[in-house]
Design an enzyme around this catalytic site. Sequence first.
Site, PDB file in Angstrom:
ATOM      1  N   TYR A   1      14.560   0.345  19.711  1.00  0.00           N
ATOM      2  CA  TYR A   1      13.607   0.279  18.887  1.00  0.00           C
ATOM      3  C   TYR A   1      13.824   1.569  17.910  1.00  0.00           C
ATOM      4  CZ  TYR A   1       8.776  -0.396  17.213  1.00  0.00           C
ATOM      5  OH  TYR A   1       7.556  -0.241  16.221  1.00  0.00           O
TER       6      TYR A   1
ATOM      7  N   SER B   1       8.467   3.518  12.111  1.00  0.00           N
ATOM      8  CA  SER B   1       7.807   3.910  13.211  1.00  0.00           C
ATOM      9  C   SER B   1       8.018   5.326  13.271  1.00  0.00           C
ATOM     10  CB  SER B   1       8.338   3.298  14.297  1.00  0.00           C
ATOM     11  OG  SER B   1       7.750   4.063  15.430  1.00  0.00           O
TER      12      SER B   1
HETATM   13  P1  NAD Z   1       2.714  -7.679  16.550  1.00  0.00           P
HETATM   14  O1  NAD Z   1       3.614  -8.166  17.874  1.00  0.00           O
HETATM   15  O2  NAD Z   1       1.089  -7.867  16.725  1.00  0.00           O
HETATM   16  O3  NAD Z   1       3.015  -8.509  15.118  1.00  0.00           O
HETATM   17  C1  NAD Z   1       4.261  -8.723  14.726  1.00  0.00           C
HETATM   18  C2  NAD Z   1       4.259 -10.269  14.108  1.00  0.00           C
HETATM   19  O4  NAD Z   1       5.514 -10.559  14.028  1.00  0.00           O
HETATM   20  C3  NAD Z   1       3.735 -11.287  15.343  1.00  0.00           C
HETATM   21  O5  NAD Z   1       2.612 -12.124  14.654  1.00  0.00           O
HETATM   22  C4  NAD Z   1       5.050 -12.163  15.381  1.00  0.00           C
HETATM   23  O6  NAD Z   1       4.709 -13.665  15.495  1.00  0.00           O
HETATM   24  C5  NAD Z   1       5.640 -11.889  14.349  1.00  0.00           C
HETATM   25  N1  NAD Z   1       7.105 -12.169  14.312  1.00  0.00           N
HETATM   26  C6  NAD Z   1       7.853 -12.056  15.313  1.00  0.00           C
HETATM   27  N2  NAD Z   1       9.370 -12.140  15.179  1.00  0.00           N
HETATM   28  C7  NAD Z   1       9.001 -12.817  13.873  1.00  0.00           C
HETATM   29  C8  NAD Z   1      10.433 -13.386  13.070  1.00  0.00           C
HETATM   30  N3  NAD Z   1      11.488 -13.697  13.456  1.00  0.00           N
HETATM   31  N4  NAD Z   1       9.808 -13.953  11.975  1.00  0.00           N
HETATM   32  C9  NAD Z   1       8.587 -13.877  11.457  1.00  0.00           C
HETATM   33  N5  NAD Z   1       7.471 -13.154  12.178  1.00  0.00           N
HETATM   34  C10 NAD Z   1       7.969 -12.728  13.432  1.00  0.00           C
HETATM   35  O7  NAD Z   1       3.314  -6.103  16.232  1.00  0.00           O
HETATM   36  P2  NAD Z   1       2.354  -5.003  15.402  1.00  0.00           P
HETATM   37  O8  NAD Z   1       1.979  -3.959  16.374  1.00  0.00           O
HETATM   38  O9  NAD Z   1       1.209  -5.666  14.541  1.00  0.00           O
HETATM   39  O10 NAD Z   1       3.629  -4.381  14.598  1.00  0.00           O
HETATM   40  C11 NAD Z   1       3.913  -4.577  13.189  1.00  0.00           C
HETATM   41  C12 NAD Z   1       4.851  -3.763  12.604  1.00  0.00           C
HETATM   42  O11 NAD Z   1       4.557  -2.389  12.899  1.00  0.00           O
HETATM   43  C13 NAD Z   1       6.232  -3.988  13.510  1.00  0.00           C
HETATM   44  O12 NAD Z   1       7.365  -3.808  12.450  1.00  0.00           O
HETATM   45  C14 NAD Z   1       6.189  -2.708  14.477  1.00  0.00           C
HETATM   46  O13 NAD Z   1       7.130  -2.353  14.670  1.00  0.00           O
HETATM   47  C15 NAD Z   1       5.260  -1.639  13.731  1.00  0.00           C
HETATM   48  N6  NAD Z   1       4.736  -0.526  14.290  1.00  0.00           N
HETATM   49  C16 NAD Z   1       3.805  -0.809  15.342  1.00  0.00           C
HETATM   50  C17 NAD Z   1       3.500   0.058  15.875  1.00  0.00           C
HETATM   51  C18 NAD Z   1       2.050   0.047  17.050  1.00  0.00           C
HETATM   52  O14 NAD Z   1       1.844   0.880  17.828  1.00  0.00           O
HETATM   53  N7  NAD Z   1       1.920  -1.314  17.350  1.00  0.00           N
HETATM   54  C19 NAD Z   1       3.771   1.467  15.622  1.00  0.00           C
HETATM   55  C20 NAD Z   1       4.840   1.765  14.881  1.00  0.00           C
HETATM   56  C21 NAD Z   1       5.222   0.701  14.265  1.00  0.00           C
END
Ligand code: NAD
Length: 282
Positions: free
Chosen positions: A178, A165
């Site tokens: 985080y 991130s």
């Molecule tokens: P999201 O919450 O939509 O998706 C995360 C998925 O991970 C969910 O489907 C959830 O069921 C699954 N999950 C949670 N715990 C789990 C576990 N123990 N084992 C397996 N699966 C598990 O999140 P997102 O926004 O799609 O984020 C995806 C990645 O991108 C993450 O690593 C997040 O930190 C990163 N990220 C997101 C953003 C943002 O703005 N959304 C920014 C920077 C980084």
Amino acid sequence: MKYSFEDLQGKVCVLTGGGGVIGGVISDGLAGCGVKLAILDIKKEFAEKTANIVAEKYGVEAIGVAANVLDKSSLEEAKKEVLAKFGKVDILINGAGGNSPKATTKEEFITDANVNSLEDTFFGLEMEGFQKVFDLNFLGTLLPTMVFAKEMVERKDGVILNISSMNSFRPLTKIPAYSAAKSSINNFTEWLAVHFAKMNVRVNAIAPGFFLTNQNRFLLIDEKTNELTPRGNKIIDNTPMGKFGEPEHLIGATLYLLSDLSSFVTGTVLPIDGGFNIYSGV
Ligand code: NAD
């Protein structure tokens, strides 16, 4: 065309957290290039939904598999399923991750105004929330890599992509767990890239900036008014491109880091943030 992503066609990709918002979009991008997908998620129905959508849209093979990235035996079971279906793993994307309100301070700063009620600051953070965020992001990247990268190293062929991130470079206020956890992913990406370098397995990361998704919506949009929160406004003001990212913005960088076009690139963390990280605000 001499240069393309065609080498990705027929490759097998394991994508953890693939049932989420970003996982869905990345799956779409990969399936569009003919990549076969094993979409892992703790919620099997989410994984299957994504798999069915891309399989139908692009005619590629895609399966949804239940797996908890914090449980090695669950990942080993998932691997059996993936190998039984596809016979190999070429690509691993560590996508499971996220923040939690329990690891988020209400206040940005400790000041004279709140020094006598510290529960909304660092001192009020719940250890349980802190631990959960750290585990999900860091251990949740480490364990799947241990399970799925072994064959890659043995075959001397593979690519790993971690999802960091933009707050890994400079921590954001309110979200210490985080920020620290994503920072540890950058360090681990670099460490592992060196460790695997002689075995033709590359390790890189993308660092998304601000994308409106379920995990950060509560911080950026006021639930009652649907307007940007002060924090949401601050982000837009500090993003030279003047907007939040769309998850689709992550696809090009992902394809690049997975394909042979980046075959001499390893250990990098690529920001995708509209310039937020390099803007001093002046
Ligand atoms: P999201 O919450 O939509 O998706 C995360 C998925 O991970 C969910 O489907 C959830 O069921 C699954 N999950 C949670 N715990 C789990 C576990 N123990 N084992 C397996 N699966 C598990 O999140 P997102 O926004 O799609 O984020 C995806 C990645 O991108 C993450 O690593 C997040 O930190 C990163 N990220 C997101 C953003 C943002 O703005 N959304 C920014 C920077 C980084």
